[in-house]
Design a protein around this motif. Structure first.
Motif, PDB file in Angstrom:
ATOM      1  N   PRO A 213      28.192  21.523  28.714  1.00 48.75           N
ATOM      2  CA  PRO A 213      27.107  21.896  29.631  1.00 48.75           C
ATOM      3  C   PRO A 213      27.001  23.414  29.723  1.00 48.75           C
ATOM      4  O   PRO A 213      27.841  24.144  29.164  1.00 48.75           O
ATOM      5  N   ILE A 214      26.015  23.887  30.439  1.00 50.88           N
ATOM      6  CA  ILE A 214      25.826  25.339  30.504  1.00 50.88           C
ATOM      7  C   ILE A 214      26.994  26.045  31.200  1.00 50.88           C
ATOM      8  O   ILE A 214      27.202  27.238  31.002  1.00 50.88           O
ATOM      9  N   ASN A 215      27.764  25.312  32.006  1.00 55.27           N
ATOM     10  CA  ASN A 215      28.928  25.919  32.656  1.00 55.27           C
ATOM     11  C   ASN A 215      30.230  25.500  31.975  1.00 55.27           C
ATOM     12  O   ASN A 215      31.274  25.430  32.601  1.00 55.27           O
ATOM     13  N   ARG A 216      30.146  25.219  30.678  1.00 53.18           N
ATOM     14  CA  ARG A 216      31.335  24.817  29.905  1.00 53.18           C
ATOM     15  C   ARG A 216      32.502  25.774  30.105  1.00 53.18           C
ATOM     16  O   ARG A 216      33.649  25.364  30.264  1.00 53.18           O
ATOM     17  N   CYS A 217      32.216  27.049  30.104  1.00 54.04           N
ATOM     18  CA  CYS A 217      33.267  28.061  30.214  1.00 54.04           C
ATOM     19  C   CYS A 217      34.038  27.926  31.533  1.00 54.04           C
ATOM     20  O   CYS A 217      35.215  28.285  31.607  1.00 54.04           O
ATOM     21  N   TYR A 218      33.383  27.409  32.549  1.00 56.02           N
ATOM     22  CA  TYR A 218      34.065  27.200  33.838  1.00 56.02           C
ATOM     23  C   TYR A 218      35.238  26.243  33.664  1.00 56.02           C
ATOM     24  O   TYR A 218      36.330  26.481  34.185  1.00 56.02           O
ATOM     25  N   PHE A 219      35.019  25.172  32.920  1.00 57.84           N
ATOM     26  CA  PHE A 219      36.071  24.171  32.748  1.00 57.84           C
ATOM     27  C   PHE A 219      37.183  24.692  31.831  1.00 57.84           C
ATOM     28  O   PHE A 219      38.353  24.352  32.014  1.00 57.84           O
TER      29      PHE A 219
ATOM     30  N   ASP B 261      31.081  42.210  31.057  1.00 58.54           N
ATOM     31  CA  ASP B 261      31.123  40.749  31.186  1.00 58.54           C
ATOM     32  C   ASP B 261      30.412  40.285  32.451  1.00 58.54           C
ATOM     33  O   ASP B 261      29.851  39.184  32.490  1.00 58.54           O
ATOM     34  N   LEU B 262      30.452  41.109  33.484  1.00 61.01           N
ATOM     35  CA  LEU B 262      29.839  40.730  34.758  1.00 61.01           C
ATOM     36  C   LEU B 262      28.323  40.700  34.673  1.00 61.01           C
ATOM     37  O   LEU B 262      27.665  40.118  35.541  1.00 61.01           O
ATOM     38  N   ARG B 263      27.755  41.296  33.629  1.00 55.91           N
ATOM     39  CA  ARG B 263      26.299  41.363  33.485  1.00 55.91           C
ATOM     40  C   ARG B 263      25.740  40.183  32.690  1.00 55.91           C
ATOM     41  O   ARG B 263      24.535  40.032  32.581  1.00 55.91           O
TER      42      ARG B 263
ATOM     43  N   ARG C 147      28.685  34.258  32.743  1.00 51.65           N
ATOM     44  CA  ARG C 147      30.077  33.938  32.445  1.00 51.65           C
ATOM     45  C   ARG C 147      30.669  33.089  33.571  1.00 51.65           C
ATOM     46  O   ARG C 147      31.369  33.602  34.451  1.00 51.65           O
ATOM     47  N   PRO C 148      30.387  31.781  33.570  1.00 51.20           N
ATOM     48  CA  PRO C 148      30.921  30.929  34.647  1.00 51.20           C
ATOM     49  C   PRO C 148      32.436  30.874  34.679  1.00 51.20           C
ATOM     50  O   PRO C 148      33.031  30.537  35.702  1.00 51.20           O
ATOM     51  N   GLY C 149      33.080  31.212  33.565  1.00 52.23           N
ATOM     52  CA  GLY C 149      34.534  31.231  33.545  1.00 52.23           C
ATOM     53  C   GLY C 149      35.130  32.269  34.474  1.00 52.23           C
ATOM     54  O   GLY C 149      36.250  32.104  34.973  1.00 52.23           O
ATOM     55  N   ILE C 150      34.392  33.335  34.728  1.00 51.53           N
ATOM     56  CA  ILE C 150      34.879  34.366  35.640  1.00 51.53           C
ATOM     57  C   ILE C 150      35.045  33.785  37.040  1.00 51.53           C
ATOM     58  O   ILE C 150      36.027  34.079  37.740  1.00 51.53           O
ATOM     59  N   LYS C 151      34.111  32.939  37.434  1.00 49.45           N
ATOM     60  CA  LYS C 151      34.191  32.296  38.749  1.00 49.45           C
ATOM     61  C   LYS C 151      35.445  31.425  38.836  1.00 49.45           C
ATOM     62  O   LYS C 151      36.162  31.445  39.848  1.00 49.45           O
ATOM     63  N   ALA C 152      35.723  30.666  37.787  1.00 50.86           N
ATOM     64  CA  ALA C 152      36.910  29.806  37.788  1.00 50.86           C
ATOM     65  C   ALA C 152      38.184  30.629  37.920  1.00 50.86           C
ATOM     66  O   ALA C 152      39.105  30.247  38.653  1.00 50.86           O
TER      67      ALA C 152
END
Length: 272
Positions: A90-96, A125-127, A130-135
């Motif tokens: 999904p679009i937030n794959r990086c989160y997982f 990266d903050l720009r 990057r949903p992984g940053i939230k995780a």
């Protein structure tokens, strides 16, 4: 000034007794590992997560770089491929992915008595999306490069100043980033993409991506190198190699390489 940013990052590490570095071997996390080791010595530990999305060649590079720096280095396994929320892409794959990483690193840090887990996220990266940053933040990871506003260009400048020979190493994000959102990720697909990129690097093309879309490989190169690629390679040999690796079709992206290109679909959707 660059010197001020470096001094502030060093000061952050001086406030820590110990630090565990989420160390992929990329230029960002390697710089963080170098600064951490220079300040903390044996109290700094670099940990690399191994999974199908990391090629063995990348792991070997990480080991060599850690040994060159002198920092203690440990390898752990992560199992994001066991999570259908990840493999569905999904679009937030990086989160997982990052959830799995930091759910592995944080207990390890606690077990070893490390109060801090540090990553290599930089200000650029903050720009991007990057949903992984939230995780990572949810799990308490710290990002000194981003906190001090250090950009990717400055990461390379710092690395060169500190004598790191890989200061100009091409960015090498997770292999799962080569697939359009919604296309299922499998181990065989990851290996196919990874081996294709290794093949092209062996031909001398270091700054590139092989995007995978179904049975089609899309080769991305810097726009100014596209003509050279066509002129200086036996294209039939390239196609045959890619087909041996499992692709049916091989194309050359005329727009050229651009970091985060697959995220442009998110911009289009948001504008509709």
């Amino acid at each position: 000034m660059l010197a001020d940013k470096l001094e502030k990052i060093q000061a952050l590490f001086r406030e820590m007794d110990q630090a565990l570095i989420a160390y992929s071997g990329g230029v960002d996390s390697t710089l963080v590992a170098k600064i951490a080791y220079d300040v903390l010595g044996e109290s700094a530990l670099a940990v690399t997560a191994v999974s199908p999305s990391l090629l063995p060649e990348e792991l070997e590079d990480a080991k060599i770089q850690a040994a060159t720096i002198g920092i203690r280095h440990q390898v752990v396994e992560t199992h994001e491929m066991d999570n259908p929320k990840y493999t569905a892409n999904p679009i937030n794959r990086c989160y997982f992915c990052k959830s799995e990483l930091h759910d592995t690193l944080k207990p390890l840090a606690n077990q070893l008595g490390y109060a801090y887990v540090i990553d290599g996220v930089n200000a650029d990266d903050l720009r991007d999306y990057r949903p992984g940053i939230k995780a990572a933040k949810e799990r308490g990871a710290l990002s000194p490069l981003a906190e001090m506003g250090v950009t990717k260009m400055e990461v390379r400048q710092f690395s060169q100043q500190l004598g790191l020979p890989w200061w100009d190493k091409p960015a090498q994000p997770c292999l799962s980033s080569r697939f359009p959102y919604g296309e299922e990720i499998t181990i065989s697909k990851l290996q196919r993409v990874g081996r294709s990129e290794i093949f092209l690097r062996q031909l001398g093309w270091n700054h590139l991506r092989v995007r995978s879309e179904g049975d089609t490989a899309k080769i991305e190169l810097p726009p100014e190198r596209i003509k050279d690629f066509v002129a200086n390679n036996d294209l039939n040999t390239v196609v045959q190699k890619f087909q041996q690796l499992g692709f049916l079709y091989v194309t050359l992206d005329l727009e050229g390489y651009r970091s985060g290109k697959l995220n442009q679909v998110l911009t289009v959707k948001s504008e509709q």
